[in-house]
Design an enzyme around this catalytic site. Sequence first.
Site, PDB file in Angstrom:
ATOM      1  N   GLU A 140     -52.003 -14.900  20.435  1.00  0.00           N
ATOM      2  CA  GLU A 140     -51.571 -15.293  21.789  1.00  0.00           C
ATOM      3  C   GLU A 140     -52.503 -14.689  22.813  1.00  0.00           C
ATOM      4  OE1 GLU A 140     -47.685 -13.720  22.540  1.00  0.00           O
ATOM      5  OE2 GLU A 140     -46.767 -15.023  21.075  1.00  0.00           O
ATOM      6  N   LYS A 142     -53.309 -12.461  25.909  1.00  0.00           N
ATOM      7  CA  LYS A 142     -52.692 -11.290  26.539  1.00  0.00           C
ATOM      8  C   LYS A 142     -52.872 -11.457  28.045  1.00  0.00           C
ATOM      9  CE  LYS A 142     -52.683  -6.221  26.359  1.00  0.00           C
ATOM     10  NZ  LYS A 142     -52.274  -6.095  27.711  1.00  0.00           N
ATOM     11  N   ASP A 144     -52.675 -10.682  31.969  1.00  0.00           N
ATOM     12  CA  ASP A 144     -52.802  -9.447  32.710  1.00  0.00           C
ATOM     13  C   ASP A 144     -52.005  -9.541  34.000  1.00  0.00           C
ATOM     14  OD1 ASP A 144     -53.586  -6.928  33.108  1.00  0.00           O
ATOM     15  OD2 ASP A 144     -55.618  -7.392  33.762  1.00  0.00           O
ATOM     16  N   TYR A 249     -43.170 -14.320  26.493  1.00  0.00           N
ATOM     17  CA  TYR A 249     -43.732 -14.180  25.151  1.00  0.00           C
ATOM     18  C   TYR A 249     -42.817 -13.457  24.171  1.00  0.00           C
ATOM     19  CZ  TYR A 249     -45.246 -10.067  27.773  1.00  0.00           C
ATOM     20  OH  TYR A 249     -45.287  -8.992  28.599  1.00  0.00           O
ATOM     21  N   LYS A 337     -58.487  -6.089  23.147  1.00  0.00           N
ATOM     22  CA  LYS A 337     -58.845  -6.238  24.561  1.00  0.00           C
ATOM     23  C   LYS A 337     -60.311  -6.620  24.722  1.00  0.00           C
ATOM     24  CE  LYS A 337     -56.737  -3.741  27.677  1.00  0.00           C
ATOM     25  NZ  LYS A 337     -56.038  -2.714  28.438  1.00  0.00           N
ATOM     26  N   CYS A 431     -71.129  -4.835  66.770  1.00  0.00           N
ATOM     27  CA  CYS A 431     -71.050  -6.004  65.895  1.00  0.00           C
ATOM     28  C   CYS A 431     -72.456  -6.414  65.448  1.00  0.00           C
ATOM     29  CB  CYS A 431     -70.363  -7.155  66.634  1.00  0.00           C
ATOM     30  SG  CYS A 431     -70.414  -8.705  65.709  1.00  0.00           S
ATOM     31  N   CYS A 434     -72.982 -10.124  67.352  1.00  0.00           N
ATOM     32  CA  CYS A 434     -73.045 -10.308  68.815  1.00  0.00           C
ATOM     33  C   CYS A 434     -73.244  -9.000  69.567  1.00  0.00           C
ATOM     34  CB  CYS A 434     -71.792 -11.026  69.303  1.00  0.00           C
ATOM     35  SG  CYS A 434     -70.326  -9.969  69.192  1.00  0.00           S
ATOM     36  N   CYS A 449     -64.558  -6.752  65.610  1.00  0.00           N
ATOM     37  CA  CYS A 449     -65.298  -7.258  66.759  1.00  0.00           C
ATOM     38  C   CYS A 449     -64.276  -8.068  67.569  1.00  0.00           C
ATOM     39  CB  CYS A 449     -66.445  -8.153  66.281  1.00  0.00           C
ATOM     40  SG  CYS A 449     -67.128  -9.181  67.598  1.00  0.00           S
ATOM     41  N   CYS A 454     -67.946 -14.405  69.607  1.00  0.00           N
ATOM     42  CA  CYS A 454     -68.904 -13.949  68.590  1.00  0.00           C
ATOM     43  C   CYS A 454     -69.194 -15.142  67.667  1.00  0.00           C
ATOM     44  CB  CYS A 454     -68.307 -12.795  67.797  1.00  0.00           C
ATOM     45  SG  CYS A 454     -69.298 -12.351  66.365  1.00  0.00           S
TER      46      CYS A 454
HETATM   47  S1  IVH Z   1     -45.750  -8.594  23.350  1.00  0.00           S
HETATM   48  C1  IVH Z   1     -42.778  -5.437  21.880  1.00  0.00           C
HETATM   49  N1  IVH Z   1     -47.361 -10.517  24.097  1.00  0.00           N
HETATM   50  O1  IVH Z   1     -49.290  -6.393  27.507  1.00  0.00           O
HETATM   51  C2  IVH Z   1     -44.029  -6.099  22.289  1.00  0.00           C
HETATM   52  N2  IVH Z   1     -47.246  -8.560  25.433  1.00  0.00           N
HETATM   53  O2  IVH Z   1     -50.400  -3.804  26.867  1.00  0.00           O
HETATM   54  C3  IVH Z   1     -43.954  -6.700  23.610  1.00  0.00           C
HETATM   55  N3  IVH Z   1     -48.659  -8.660  27.447  1.00  0.00           N
HETATM   56  O3  IVH Z   1     -46.239  -4.640  27.612  1.00  0.00           O
HETATM   57  C4  IVH Z   1     -45.215  -7.162  24.132  1.00  0.00           C
HETATM   58  N4  IVH Z   1     -49.447 -10.686  27.105  1.00  0.00           N
HETATM   59  O4  IVH Z   1     -46.788  -6.469  29.427  1.00  0.00           O
HETATM   60  C5  IVH Z   1     -46.891  -9.283  24.373  1.00  0.00           C
HETATM   61  N5  IVH Z   1     -48.702 -12.323  24.667  1.00  0.00           N
HETATM   62  C6  IVH Z   1     -48.236 -11.109  24.924  1.00  0.00           C
HETATM   63  C7  IVH Z   1     -48.632 -10.397  26.071  1.00  0.00           C
HETATM   64  C8  IVH Z   1     -48.120  -9.107  26.283  1.00  0.00           C
HETATM   65  C9  IVH Z   1     -49.433  -9.627  27.915  1.00  0.00           C
HETATM   66  C10 IVH Z   1     -48.490  -7.367  28.106  1.00  0.00           C
HETATM   67  C11 IVH Z   1     -47.095  -6.811  28.097  1.00  0.00           C
HETATM   68  C12 IVH Z   1     -47.190  -5.595  27.275  1.00  0.00           C
HETATM   69  C13 IVH Z   1     -48.592  -5.175  27.545  1.00  0.00           C
HETATM   70  C14 IVH Z   1     -49.119  -4.215  26.536  1.00  0.00           C
END
Ligand code: IVH
Length: 696
Positions: A140, A142, A144, A249, A337, A431, A434, A449, A454
């Site tokens: 999946e 991840k 942010d 998720y 990551k 500035c 101007c 400014c 300007c």
């Molecule tokens: S699973 C018990 N799946 O990343 C496990 N987390 O660094 C629950 N996150 O706390 C997390 N995408 O905030 C999971 N596809 C994904 C995710 C994900 C982002 C975040 C989440 C987690 C953090 C950990």
Amino acid sequence: MSGDIKLFEDGMKEKYEKLRKEIEKHNNLYYNEDNPIISDMEYDKLIRELRDLEESNPDLKVEYEIKNSKVGSGSEKSENENVSPTEKIGGIASEKFSKVRHRVPMLSLSNTYNISEIEDFDKRVKKIIDVKKKIDYVLELKLDGLSISLIYENGVLKQGITRGDGQIGEDVTENIMEIESIPKKLKEPISLEVRGEVILPISEFGRINQEREDEGEDVFANPRNAAAGTIRQLDKSIVKERKLDCYLYYLVNAEEYGMKTHKESIEYIEKLGFKTTKIFELYNDFGKLEKAIDVWKTKREKLDYETDGLVIKVNEFEHYDELGYTTKSPRWAIAYKFPAEQVKTKLYDVTFQVGRTGVVTPVAELEAVNLSGSVVKRASLHNFDEIRRKEIKIGDNVIIEKAAEIIPQVVNVVFEDRKGDEKDIEVPTNCPICDSELVKEEGQVALKCLNPQCPEKVKREIAYFVSRDAMNITGLGEKIVEKFIELGKIKTVVDIYSLKNYAEELENLEKMGKKSVENLINSIEESKKQGFSKVLYALGIPFVGKFNANLLTKNYNSIELLKEKSIEDLLEIKGIGDKVAVAIHTYLNDENNWAKIVALKEIGLQFEAEKAEEEKIEDNPIKGKSFLATGKLEKYKRNDIKDIILAKGGNYLSGVTKKLDYLIAGEKAGSKLSKAEELGVRVLTEEEFEKEFLEK
Ligand code: IVH
């Protein structure tokens, strides 16, 4: 400690304490302030260092934890407070929100930047689980953002809680109610808890930061901070204006719903109405997984949201208990990551840019380098506080990084490379465009400014004024504007409407044929039809974005009416906060601004709302009043009552505040009822509501 036995090597304890403090500082900046100053990669390096120290000297941790254990004060306290940062999640639920204990702890994920550690993960899993049993991995994205837990009762969204420290989070229900993609009602009347990530699309992030830079406010470092900062703030109208999104998720206790695999549970919640992190495919061996990871490394760049990696999860729930958990994360999942793309280059100069509102922003001029596939020559330094904080000097070697694949940022100075001839960055007094004197407004970090003429300000003001969500004038590119400012034919936005007198000069400009001039002039004329709300937005009043412009014009249908209103009057509008009220009042009562408005009005721009929908609603006792229903209602479903109120021109709020006129309370009304009583908000039963508001 008696001191008789020497437990640690000299300096070891000090080193440990220093590192731990450093990590706690970054935890606070990241989780609580939404303002990290180091990259994830640097943070993870510090955590690894601390873990190594703890592994080689286990007593360090024990001593620290004993020393820090406190007696609980009686309030909701987390058992995490005295735990080493290697074993806890760094957030603390803020006092701004009520604290809620998670029914099931909200864990984090162990992570790595190293593909060989994913292979180790695969080996570990296969060592624990019986070889004869089926093991698949799910891959999946991840995301942010900010992790959130959503609680539904009988299919209705009841509560949204942030992760906090994993044990106790913040109740941000009112704010998450403003996120469109979070279903308020599920397709089935089921009770469940789901977890996911609130994120801010990259395009929205760019827009918000541009706006903040223009207003002289600190910009968000990345979409994650913007999302977290938005959810964890008190003005929910701001949440609504910023288009947050949410992907889920994780279904808590999925097996109780008959789910056997993670994939199945995600498909199930998708059917219930959630957006989910799509599962790409199942992988049963490391080789295929590795290939897929490689593909997603670049593929993710095309998405409009930030991903900081991929998550690999075991698919079958039957293995979860056997694989187990650490204090911080499950052993059935690992995050890979993506390394942040960073590069070193030389900062050879700092120049200054003037924005639409006159805010002066320092810009780093860099020796050109290639970063994530594009050549970078400049990076925003945001403001002078940032320069001071990062101790940047001209001539420094700096590390730059692309945040969310868009704006390059200066991450830090490479202090080891300093030769001693680097120069301090002088704060400008005038500035750069101007030459008028720059001013620092009260309580603000930015230099401004104030010259309304300007040329740079005018140019940016015009670009904003003609943009699609404002006057929607097409064909008035930067080059033409620059030229006409230079020729003295455009001094303010008002002069756009006189361009038709210069058709010939326009035609002679580079690449401007007869047809395109004709189109431009038509488009300018056509813009006079834009409604009041768009015109108000086009003026570029600080904090008056599309949403607020709409709200203001719905409540006061002419610019004169708006001008008359005091700040207190404006605050009466549900959804308008202090900042917006002050900004609009100040703007409209400024002589120059008002003269501009009068001129635009004379030209024919709409400063009056056509009768808004609400205006057509016949007078009735609900119109203009605000309501909220709570507790178990007998006759109506919550949404039905809401629909009735909205249809009759009333407002439906999501929480009890001073702005609420009536709380309709059913059985077990709970905290909302006590809050209403505390604030003196009138409480009605369903019958009273019917009698007083529907039968009249
Ligand atoms: S699973 C018990 N799946 O990343 C496990 N987390 O660094 C629950 N996150 O706390 C997390 N995408 O905030 C999971 N596809 C994904 C995710 C994900 C982002 C975040 C989440 C987690 C953090 C950990």
